[in-house]
Design a protein around this motif. Sequence first.
Motif, short mmCIF file in Angstrom:
data_model
loop_
_atom_site.label_atom_id
_atom_site.label_comp_id
_atom_site.label_asym_id
_atom_site.label_seq_id
_atom_site.Cartn_x
_atom_site.Cartn_y
_atom_site.Cartn_z
N ASN A 180 22.75 -50.79 30.28
CA ASN A 180 22.88 -51.94 30.25
C ASN A 180 22.24 -52.37 31.49
O ASN A 180 21.36 -53.79 31.45
CB ASN A 180 24.07 -52.27 30.93
N VAL A 181 21.15 -51.95 32.01
CA VAL A 181 20.06 -52.30 33.12
C VAL A 181 18.64 -51.38 32.75
O VAL A 181 19.25 -50.43 33.79
CB VAL A 181 20.69 -52.68 34.88
N GLU A 182 17.89 -51.33 32.53
CA GLU A 182 17.10 -50.20 32.11
C GLU A 182 16.20 -49.65 33.48
O GLU A 182 15.60 -49.30 33.62
CB GLU A 182 15.90 -51.17 30.90
N TYR A 184 17.50 -49.57 36.13
CA TYR A 184 17.94 -48.88 37.23
C TYR A 184 17.48 -47.31 37.30
O TYR A 184 16.54 -46.91 36.66
CB TYR A 184 19.22 -48.18 36.70
#
Length: 547
Positions: A180-182, A184
């Motif tokens: 969901n949070v590339e 990260y």
Amino acid sequence: MRGPMVVPPPMAHADVEVVDHEMGIRQNKEAVSSVHRISGEDSSLEGQDGHLSRTKSTQDDAAGMRRMGKEQQLVRQFRLLSITSFVAIATAAWEIGLFVITPGLVDGGRRPIYLSMAEMASMAPIAGAQYHWVSEFAPEGSQRFLSYVTGWTSSIAWQAGNAMGIFLVGSLIQTIILVNVEDYGFPNWHGTLLAILAMCIAFCGVVYGAKALPYWQNAVFAIHIIAYFAYIVPVWVSAPAATHAQVWTEGFENSGGWSSMGLTVLVGQLAGISQQVGIDTAAHMSEEVKDASRAIPKAMITIYLVNFCLIFPAVLTVIYHCPDLEAALGDSTTYPAIYVLRQAMSVPWITVILVVICLLNVASNIVYLAAVTRDLFAFARDKGLPFSKWISTVSPKRHIPVNACILSCGIAVLLSMIYIGSITAFYAITSLSTLSLLQCYSLSIGCVLYRRIRHPGSLPPSHFSLGRWGIPVNAMAVTYALWALFWCAWPQYVLDATTFGESMNYASIIFVSVLIFAMVYFVFKARHEYFGPVTEVEGRKAHFHVK
């Protein structure tokens, strides 16, 4: 995973005198007759019935514990269906299998064991399982040494498996964030903290939810099956597929740098082998299963077949939907199984699937910790470990070995710290657990094979028997276990001066180090206390004189 190990000389037998080495029909008749006597210090019928009622034991359960010289301290809350579901959840075949497939894709593209162990679990349904079986079935002169080593390697195996489970949960939570949070960063210390959180949840589930444990197994098992199809069906429908040639002839990968493709395939076996071990969680819960000598073998064989029917199509699903194997191995999550999902569905649906898988692994950690705790409790009960009295204490309130659970959680937390400094930690822990279990399997089955050949009349009666197929099935099981054990010690990549630290399979180093500690502990302490559980077995204990 293990290099050559120097075996110490046989332990001195100053404390245990072997009175008689020959076992025959007379001794077996004594053992059989003991099965028909009820366990319990109170010889009155009322006292016996009260004990059976309090522990929820059948007369067969009580007589079996009496034969093995053990007091029934735990409550038999599990039945056939709940212990079958327990084993399925503990092994989490497809939920874990999909995420340990990477070594098999990097390098290379059970057979009689569980039949043999199911029979031994029917003969001697006890929490200690392998080390007890080794003691009871090994030659009298060597049972003490062999069972002591097996007790320690069994402890290594289950503690490493416990750490592997919480590690996977931490890693999956990070993967959900990354999907969901590339951007990260996937820091290792985040994974360790999440693993510790997973361990805390498992501890609460085992200790504070002990009485409820058998009652949610069947529902979670149903979710386990439903979620499986929720994973594979969309992949087959929507993800781009590889050709048959890519999968079976062109798709072999030698990213490990080995000298030949044949060697590469053999080294890459670990992912498959690791999914064939651990079904004996049922055996370690034997003292909490009603009518254990019948239920445990049925649960083990059933879940072995169920797991095969789940994991084989799941693996085919992944490899048939990796037309670009290099891209799958290079996915930012490091998991080809996630790469395949990304080709088949949107991020929100991927998140839902991964959350469900993560929750199933949390449930798996809870039930696996329960089995780990019983294994540790049993070996401590026979005084094979430091602080055995404390570890083997059963809580009078919860009727479970809480101290053994505390220690198991502490060991898992310490092992999870390895991940902060080494990206190969997960591979090493997987190898350590598998290597240690295979050693236990090969030795315990080898001992029952010995007794079946040399002293067949001394084998205890069982409700699940291999009969005339016993010798060939046991022999095949030992052969395969030794073969698999050899390949578990190999690193994932060829070692050289520049990659040694990152590529080394540290499982063999940890394995040997723990055994060295066990030998030192024996010399200074255990040799005065540990004599092997066979010295308490009816029909056998007369052959030993413990001074």
